[in-house]
Enzyme design. Structure first.
Site, PDB file in Angstrom:
ATOM      1  N   CYS A   1      35.396  18.329  -3.259  1.00 14.33           N
ATOM      2  CA  CYS A   1      34.741  17.234  -2.543  1.00 14.33           C
ATOM      3  C   CYS A   1      33.231  17.230  -2.780  1.00 14.33           C
ATOM      4  O   CYS A   1      32.556  16.257  -2.482  1.00 14.33           O
ATOM      5  CB  CYS A   1      35.060  17.291  -1.058  1.00 14.33           C
TER       6      CYS A   1
ATOM      7  N   SER B   1      26.700  25.881  -4.032  1.00 15.42           N
ATOM      8  CA  SER B   1      27.565  25.168  -3.085  1.00 15.42           C
ATOM      9  C   SER B   1      26.742  24.400  -2.063  1.00 15.42           C
ATOM     10  O   SER B   1      25.568  24.694  -1.856  1.00 15.42           O
ATOM     11  CB  SER B   1      28.460  26.167  -2.352  1.00 15.42           C
TER      12      SER B   1
ATOM     13  N   GLY C   1      44.378  18.791   3.528  1.00 13.06           N
ATOM     14  CA  GLY C   1      43.317  19.414   2.714  1.00 13.06           C
ATOM     15  C   GLY C   1      42.974  20.813   3.202  1.00 13.06           C
ATOM     16  O   GLY C   1      43.072  21.097   4.396  1.00 13.06           O
TER      17      GLY C   1
END
Lengths: 451, 272
Positions: free
Chosen positions: A49, A119, A201
């Site tokens: 994502c 990240s 998810g």
């Protein structure tokens, strides 16, 4: 060497990222298509994502081929190879958001991604699993060769080192923990509150698990009833039908959504209608999906708090300020490992030349030996001939041992440099005519001439 | 006696001030770091309240008159009501940020009261006046805390809505806790204020009313009506969130202005 082309939360907002998002079920198909169209020798497609990245290696060596491959990948991504069903005409170009990393930069980037330094929430553990899944998927599709294999194996070792040598992963501030903390800012206690998990998810499941542990009642809805039931069983939650989604918006206090749907799953209409029956209760919506599941206009309603992945990351960034030192340590590890990888890769560049050199020596001496054995009419039995062959082979190995070791040491030496290594390789190949299989060794040629 | 009074006053104000700093410090700490004296700040606030009560009782004994008839003592009681209300509410709730605000207000009210040292003249109807002032003090103190909780609600709601301000600044109480606190305080404070407003009308009939008194009466009645409206709508139409918080804050500000007008009048009367 390898090339990385992609976009991430650093280069593109969620509105752009969702245009390149690939559903997990389509990943293998899209990878195959992209690899075929670009003519890449090796390719891995990472799609989370927060990032969509293509790691690839060219079929031929040389920096030019890498650059050509990178521009082909950029063109294909721009043309919409990852989402062929989406109309790209009239939509703003994604090209300004794409980045290209080649050779050393690509390796460093891959290591940073694996070490969770790139990240959204620095130190979050999910990215390593996602990287491993992407690699496994590409390997299963036979899209991985020696370059990516070596780079990814090393990247996984880097991630392990970052985990063990720094405390970047401890006292975890991740998207799921930030979501739970935010829920605590809205609701004084999570017990007796209802959490609706929409989709299955991984990150949304983690959020729901944490909320469940805090005492909230979890309800699971999914478009695939079987999957939703399995997940509900695993979480100790209650499964609900997909058709109940609208009515669940009345019951829910917290909604965590992460489906792979292309359109909004929770619409403005859903929430405005539900609000009439909610008696002023606050509603916290966590949208972890890319493309987004919840209509962004919902966030403007009074008493509704909507957070997507980017919003959660901003909150986490502020909380991570005191972990900067650990991130710096981890960055140092990545630098070290990049150097180590490049040195090894550098040293391995000389290996094919050394193997060819040994083969050339062995083949020449064996040919000479066979000719002598036949020409001099020596009366040796097979055992004696074999012993002679072994002695000659051993002599070749011993003669080549010292130069081979020296050449390897030079290639590994960071002060030796690329240019010197290339010169050395060219010199050896030229002197011994290693690149030209058809040309026999010069002394054999002269012997033939004499005869 | 004056030395004892002065010492208890100073000790009380100092204790409140330290409690205020500790509360603010606690609310600014990150959740991962160990909390700075988690029970020290509430303990100091309670200690300050005991010292203040001692001071108020000793002042009343020293002056030999009912403390509510003096604005000096009344302000002290008002801050005491606020502190006690907070102490009761903060049990099992994360309200540190409000604790800092309450402690700061207590110090402020004490200092303001020090400026109005002279007792007011004895009223015509002391019982009615005593009920009127006591009800207003209790109701006003409680509703001021409700207003304070509403302000914190709006602050935290804005932070959560804007999304980018989170992770910075003090740790604010959860919205649900603040909303619950406001609801309870309205239920407790509004009946008391109703008694205060009604007895105020009676007092108006028995005493000569100055133009300033008329303004205060109108303002306090308007605040009371606003808060009453909030409570009725909350109860009947489940009115929650930003708008009732604004309305409650508006009502509390009205009460605060009425108190401020009393203080200003007293200061003007003393020639300040």
């Amino acid at each position: 060497m390898i090339v990385v082309v992609g976009l991430s939360h650093r280069s593109a907002p969620v509105e752009v990222r969702e245009r390149l998002a690939v559903a997990p079920s389509d990943l293998a198909l899209r990878l195959d298509e992209l690899k075929r169209r670009t003519g890449a020798g090796e390719m891995v497609l990472l799609c989370t994502c927060n990032r969509v990245e293509v790691m690839a290696a060219a079929q031929t060596t040389g920096d030019d081929s890498l650059g050509t491959l990178a521009s082909r990948i950029v063109d294909e991504l721009e043309a919409g190879v990852l989402q062929p069903e989406v109309v790209t005409a009239g939509v703003a170009s994604i090209r300004p958001h794409l980045y290209v990393r080649e050779s050393r930069e690509a390796i460093e980037h891959l290591f940073r991604v694996a070490g969770s330094l790139d990240s959204l929430v620095v130190g979050e553990p999910q990215i390593l699993g996602q990287l491993k899944d992407a690699f496994a998927s590409a390997r299963a599709g036979k899209a991985v060769g020696p370059w990516l294999n070596r780079a990814f194996e090393h990247a996984f070792r880097v991630a392990k080192r970052v985990r063990t040598e720094t405390s970047l992963g401890t006292g975890q501030v991740s998207i799921p923990t930030v979501a739970v903390d935010l829920a605590r800012e809205i609701f004084s206690t999570l017990a007796e509150h209802k959490v609706v998990l929409v989709g299955t998810g991984e990150m949304a499941t983690l959020v729901a698990t944490l909320l469940g542990r805090a005492g909230a009642k979890v309800l699971v809805v999914g478009r695939t009833a079987e999957k939703a039931r399995e997940l509900a069983q695993r979480l100790g939650a209650e499964p609900r039908k997909w058709e109940d989604l609208a009515s669940l918006m009345v019951e829910a206090d917290i909604v965590v959504s992460s489906t792979s749907a292309r359109d909004h799953v929770i619409t403005l209409d859903h929430i405005t209608q539900a609000k009439r029956q909610r008696h002023g209760r606050n509603l916290f919506l966590v949208d972890l999906a890319v493309p987004r599941d919840v209509d962004p206009r919902v966030g403007k309603l009074d008493g509704v708090f909507l957070y997507n992945v980017d919003d959660l990351a901003h909150v986490a960034d502020a909380a991570l300020a005191d972990r900067q030192k650990e991130a710096e340590k981890a960055a140092h590890i990545v630098d070290e490992e990049t150097e180590s990888y490049l040195r090894r890769a550098h040293a391995e560049r000389i290996t094919p030349t050394l193997v060819a050199l040994r083969e050339r020596f062995h083949s020449v001496l064996e040919a000479e030996l066979e000719r002598s054995l036949r020409g001099e009419r020596l009366t040796l039995d097979e055992t004696q001939k074999e012993a002679l062959r072994r002695a000659v082979g051993s002599a070749v190995d011993k003669m080549l041992h010292a130069p081979t070791e020296r050449l390897r040491a030079w290639a590994k030496d960071e002060n030796f440099g690329d240019w010197h290594t290339d010169l050395l390789v060219s010199a050896i190949e030229g002197l011994f005519q290693l690149g030209d299989e058809a040309t026999p060794a010069p002394h054999i040629e002269s012997e033939r001439a004499k005869r | 006696m004056r030395e004892i009074l002065w010492t208890t006053f100073l000790l009380s104000a100092a204790t409140y001030a330290i409690a205020c700093f500790l509360f603010v410090g606690q609310s600014r700490q990150s959740p991962t770091t160990p909390r700075l004296g988690p029970k020290l700040a509430p303990g100091l606030l309670a200690g300050g309240a005991v010292l203040q009560l001692t001071y108020l009782v000793l002042s009343a004994v020293s002056d030999a008159r009912c403390p509510v008839f003096s604005l000096h003592s009344a302000l002290g009681f008002l801050s005491l009501v606020g502190v006690v209300t907070y102490a009761v509410l903060s049990r099992r709730r994360r309200l540190e940020a409000i604790g800092g605000f309450v402690a700061a207000c207590a110090v402020l009210f004490m200092l303001a009261a020090r400026l109005i040292a002279e007792p007011s003249p004895e009223p015509n109807n002391p019982w009615l006046m005593a009920i009127h002032i006591t009800a207003n003090l209790l109701g006003g103190g409680i509703l001021l805390i409700a207003g304070c909780a509403s302000a914190f609600y709006l602050w935290n709601e804005h932070r959560l809505k804007s999304r980018r301000l989170l992770g910075q600044g003090p740790k604010l109480p959860p919205l649900e806790a603040l909303d619950g606190v406001v609801h309870r305080l309205l239920w407790i404070g509004l009946p008391l204020l109703t008694v205060g407003v009604l007895t105020g009308r009676l007092v108006q009939q028995t005493q000569r009313i100055t133009p300033g008194g008329e303004v205060r009466a109108i303002l306090s009645t308007a605040s009371w009506l606003l808060l009453l409206g909030v409570l009725v709508l909350r109860q009947t139409a489940s009115w929650r969130g930003r708008r009732p918080a604004y309305a409650t804050l508006g009502g509390a500000i009205g009460i605060f202005v009425v108190i401020a007008l009393y203080v200003v009048r007293a200061l003007l009367a003393e020639g300040l």
